[in-house]
Design a protein around this motif. Sequence first.
Motif, PDB file in Angstrom:
ATOM      1  N   GLN A 213      -2.895  -0.169   9.843  1.00  0.00           N
ATOM      2  CA  GLN A 213      -2.544  -1.410   9.148  1.00  0.00           C
ATOM      3  C   GLN A 213      -1.744  -2.334  10.055  1.00  0.00           C
ATOM      4  OE1 GLN A 213      -2.538  -0.180   4.458  1.00  0.00           O
ATOM      5  NE2 GLN A 213      -0.578  -0.131   5.493  1.00  0.00           N
TER       6      GLN A 213
ATOM      7  N   SER B 230       0.799  -1.226   0.000  1.00  0.00           N
ATOM      8  CA  SER B 230       0.000   0.000   0.000  1.00  0.00           C
ATOM      9  C   SER B 230       0.832   1.277   0.000  1.00  0.00           C
ATOM     10  CB  SER B 230      -0.923   0.017   1.223  1.00  0.00           C
ATOM     11  OG  SER B 230      -0.170   0.154   2.420  1.00  0.00           O
TER      12      SER B 230
ATOM     13  N   PHE C  85      -0.265  -9.332   3.526  1.00  0.00           N
ATOM     14  CA  PHE C  85      -0.534  -9.246   2.088  1.00  0.00           C
ATOM     15  C   PHE C  85      -1.961  -8.764   1.838  1.00  0.00           C
ATOM     16  CE2 PHE C  85      -2.018 -10.955  -1.928  1.00  0.00           C
ATOM     17  CZ  PHE C  85      -0.978 -10.650  -2.796  1.00  0.00           C
ATOM     18  N   ILE C  86      -2.922  -9.322   2.576  1.00  0.00           N
ATOM     19  CA  ILE C  86      -4.327  -8.965   2.384  1.00  0.00           C
ATOM     20  C   ILE C  86      -4.599  -7.548   2.885  1.00  0.00           C
ATOM     21  CG2 ILE C  86      -6.697  -9.553   3.003  1.00  0.00           C
ATOM     22  CD1 ILE C  86      -5.339 -11.505   1.066  1.00  0.00           C
ATOM     23  N   VAL C  87      -4.067  -7.217   4.061  1.00  0.00           N
ATOM     24  CA  VAL C  87      -4.315  -5.891   4.647  1.00  0.00           C
ATOM     25  C   VAL C  87      -3.774  -4.792   3.738  1.00  0.00           C
ATOM     26  CG1 VAL C  87      -3.783  -4.364   6.586  1.00  0.00           C
ATOM     27  CG2 VAL C  87      -4.336  -6.763   7.000  1.00  0.00           C
ATOM     28  N   THR C  88      -2.543  -4.949   3.289  1.00  0.00           N
ATOM     29  CA  THR C  88      -1.939  -3.888   2.473  1.00  0.00           C
ATOM     30  C   THR C  88      -2.459  -3.894   1.041  1.00  0.00           C
ATOM     31  OG1 THR C  88      -0.019  -5.313   1.985  1.00  0.00           O
ATOM     32  CG2 THR C  88       0.142  -3.841   3.885  1.00  0.00           C
ATOM     33  N   LEU C  89      -2.927  -5.056   0.560  1.00  0.00           N
ATOM     34  CA  LEU C  89      -3.584  -5.081  -0.747  1.00  0.00           C
ATOM     35  C   LEU C  89      -4.884  -4.285  -0.678  1.00  0.00           C
ATOM     36  CD1 LEU C  89      -3.726  -6.114  -3.656  1.00  0.00           C
ATOM     37  CD2 LEU C  89      -4.861  -8.176  -2.789  1.00  0.00           C
ATOM     38  N   GLY C  90      -5.616  -4.467   0.423  1.00  0.00           N
ATOM     39  CA  GLY C  90      -6.806  -3.650   0.630  1.00  0.00           C
ATOM     40  C   GLY C  90      -6.451  -2.180   0.765  1.00  0.00           C
TER      41      GLY C  90
ATOM     42  N   VAL D 113      -4.612 -10.597  10.656  1.00  0.00           N
ATOM     43  CA  VAL D 113      -4.933 -10.681   9.232  1.00  0.00           C
ATOM     44  C   VAL D 113      -3.612 -10.608   8.466  1.00  0.00           C
ATOM     45  CG1 VAL D 113      -6.196  -9.641   7.312  1.00  0.00           C
ATOM     46  CG2 VAL D 113      -7.129  -9.537   9.636  1.00  0.00           C
ATOM     47  N   PRO D 114      -3.370 -11.482   7.493  1.00  0.00           N
ATOM     48  CA  PRO D 114      -2.089 -11.471   6.773  1.00  0.00           C
ATOM     49  C   PRO D 114      -1.768 -10.103   6.179  1.00  0.00           C
ATOM     50  CG  PRO D 114      -3.337 -13.442   6.222  1.00  0.00           C
ATOM     51  CD  PRO D 114      -4.251 -12.578   7.037  1.00  0.00           C
TER      52      PRO D 114
END
Length: 454
Positions: free
Chosen positions: A159, A107, A171-176, A168-169
């Motif tokens: 984050q 992100s 990868f998923i958090v920062t992709l969001g 929460v992984p």
Amino acid sequence: MTDTTSDTPANPPADRARASELSTVGRFLKATELDTRMLGMVGALLIIWIGLHVISSLRLGVNPLDFDSRTFLTPRNLWNLSVQTSAVAIMASGMVLVIVMRNIDLSVGSAEGLIGMVMGFAQVHFLVRMVGLELGNPWIWVLALLIGLALGLLIGAFQGFVIAYLEVPAFIVTLGGLLVWRGAAWWVTSGQTVAPLDATFQLMGGGPAGSIGAKWSWIVGAVACVAVVFALFNGRVQRKRFRFPLRPIWAETLLGAVTCAVIMGAVWLANSYPWPVGIVNRYAAANNLTVPEGGLFIAHGIAIPVLMAIAVGLVMTFITKRTRFGRYVFAIGGNPEAANLAGINTRWITMKVFMIMGVLATIAAAISSARQNSSTNALGTLDELLVIAAAVIGGTSLAGGSGTVLGAMLGALLMQSLQSGMVLLGVDSPLQSIVVGAVLVIAVWLDTIYRKRV
């Protein structure tokens, strides 16, 4: 010079016997304690620079040794390259900590765009039209930067909290976050570009006004050389104090001489790039200066964003190597379970790492928006890929536990050199992406081979 370390208790006969079995290159590397991976990066960077210079010269039909102003290895191009690298290098220094802890932050580019837009909106609309500050008020850029730092800290804290405490992984958090922050940047001004920015704020973007000039550049270079000599001397004193092995005197002297030569060479290069003729003439007219027949030479000197990047690099290096927090980061990355059992608060450390990443994204946003003298929705687009690539190319292991700030910043310079060179050669944008992607894959492959052999 003679090797004064042979009689010290810290170098037993067994060590001297092993050293005698090494090759000449091996003995040199052992004496100087140079990182072979870092030397490889510097060598690759020099090869890329020379290759781009030769290709650009041949393309123009000029002799590479003439150093034509339109080729790659010129003061103008290298000065611009240093400014362009600054923002990515700053974020790459923080990405090292993120990746070392076996996380990822996709992100940072979008966060950079949102923070840049908010700082621009604060300067042009909020502080002037709503708060009532007059244009040119010296507090405008300070308050805008503080607002950006607070926002970056909040983004990183949010984050980091979700990753560390809600598990929460990353990868998923920062992709969001990549999607959310990019959308929020558009929402701040409904997609409109914000310009022009505060004149003092613009200094962080470089340019003739955003540089420190020849005199102060030489002073900064001299101070840096003194600091290098002091660091080598102090390091030797500390090694003697704790009875650690000492480098030979000739190795210490060589390291100091080469480092100072590189520093002063960089200063000379920055001072070799003059202001554009039009700006010089306006400056001369405003200050009642007579322009000679051959023109007035005013050097740019070191750019302010480059000084900011160097300062961030030094601070981040100190944090990683000299603080308990830095040791905890590498301990967690090396073995999270063991670090947790040792009593390290892994969740809080993780959250702090992402908060640092948010602050660094703010500094990068300030530099990028100041360079453009505007805040746009495109600010920071795909920078997350360049930042991650710079850290990985710089030797940061995706498996966690190892990486250096200097390596990441050199990786950023290497990536930007490729992009700048391809733009100079007129390479199409799609092909540029192909080259950057290929370089990233090859770098990770070579790093994997290196780690298997070490």
